[in-house]
Design an enzyme around this catalytic site. Structure first.
Site: not given
Ligand code: ATR
Length: 278
Positions: A71, A108
């Site tokens: 990520k 997220d």
């Protein structure tokens, strides 16, 4: 499912990736919405990440999710990224735009807040929040909480310097506290979030005394294997409202799906059951 040359492809890039629940989730939505698409697990070694990302437009992919351990590296490889991705320092979704460019975002933070609000409609950002952990997941949770106006975030992390670094980088009302002070840090909070892996199947148990936690506080564990973590079980026993970790995963997937396929899927009990179905 019949795959053709026009099937809309997306996938999840991780290493390892076999454990990912995202294929179950996105393929459920593709089928439910009658979209000619397929969502594929893509096991990519860290040293091959840039090659894999740059191949997405060439292979005709609409985009991909990015998961552990890629990520942070992905943020540096995309051509553009949204403000959540920049603030969190990580990209979890890539969309290939009409010019073949890689557009990064991080869903997220959205997933965390959306889940919190749908599971605890009465929650308000006015009371302090205690966040356990200072890793990537904690960053997303803190950025999410700041985006809805939380005025005090207490961070307790085993490695204190990491909590301090995160508080400094993200800025705002983040206070780094010592791991040993987590019991006292729960005093007066409206929300407690565990972002560490403690309590996950195979990991050590999270030792979090709840004696000072107000009975009205919500407890959200982002661990979802098991769904009922020891933390949630003890919080539930003393009457706190508890929220398990699966909801954040389901909700973070929704904007990614919409970015690729242009339709907004729903997070439902049927989806939850399907994803849990194993
Ligand atoms: P992620 O990106 O998924 O959040 P991570 O960056 O590895 O994962 O972070 C894991 C978190 O769990 C960290 O806050 C870590 O604490 P340290 O910063 O001290 O490593 C925390 N953690 C892991 N094992 C722990 C343990 N045994 N006791 C307390 N905290 C632990």
């Amino acid at each position: 499912m019949i795959l053709t040359g026009t099937t809309g492809l997306a996938g999840v890039i991780g290493w390892p990736v076999a454990h990912s629940l995202s294929p179950r989730l996105h393929n459920f939505w593709l089928e439910a919405l009658g979209i000619d698409g397929a969502y594929i697990p893509l096991a990519v070694k860290p040293e091959n990440l840039s090659l894999a990302l740059w191949a997405l437009p060439a292979l005709g992919f609409k985009g991909a999710n990015i998961t552990v351990p890629h990520k942070e590296q992905a943020l540096a490889l995309v051509e553009k990224s949204d403000s959540f991705a920049k603030q969190i320092g990580a990209v979890n979704t890539i969309r290939v735009d009409e010019k073949g460019r890689l557009i990064g975002s991080n869903t997220d933070a959205y997933g965390f807040i959306k889940n919190l609000k749908s599971e605890a409609r009465h929650w308000r950002p006015s009371r302090p929040v205690l966040v356990l952990g200072a890793g990537g997941a904690a960053r997303a949770v803190c950025v999410a909480l700041l985006s809805v106006g939380v005025r005090e975030i207490r961070i307790c992390n085993r490695t204190h310097s990491r909590a301090e670094g995160m508080a400094e980088e993200i800025g705002g009302p983040l206070v780094a506290l010592h791991w040993g002070d987590r019991e006292d840090a729960a005093e007066g909070v409206g929300l407690l979030v565990n972002t560490t892996k403690l309590g996950m199947t195979g990991a050590p148990k999270l030792r979090m005394p709840l004696t000072k936690l107000p009975p009205s506080a919500i407890v959200n564990d982002i661990v979802y294997t098991p769904l009922m973590t020891p933390l949630l079980a003890s919080a539930g026993e003393r009457g706190n409202r508890i929220i398990d970790g699966l909801g954040m995963l389901l909700h973070q997937a929704q904007p990614s799906f919409t970015a690729w396929y242009g339709k907004k899927p729903k997070v439902t009990q049927a989806l939850r059951n399907h994803v849990l179905g194993g």
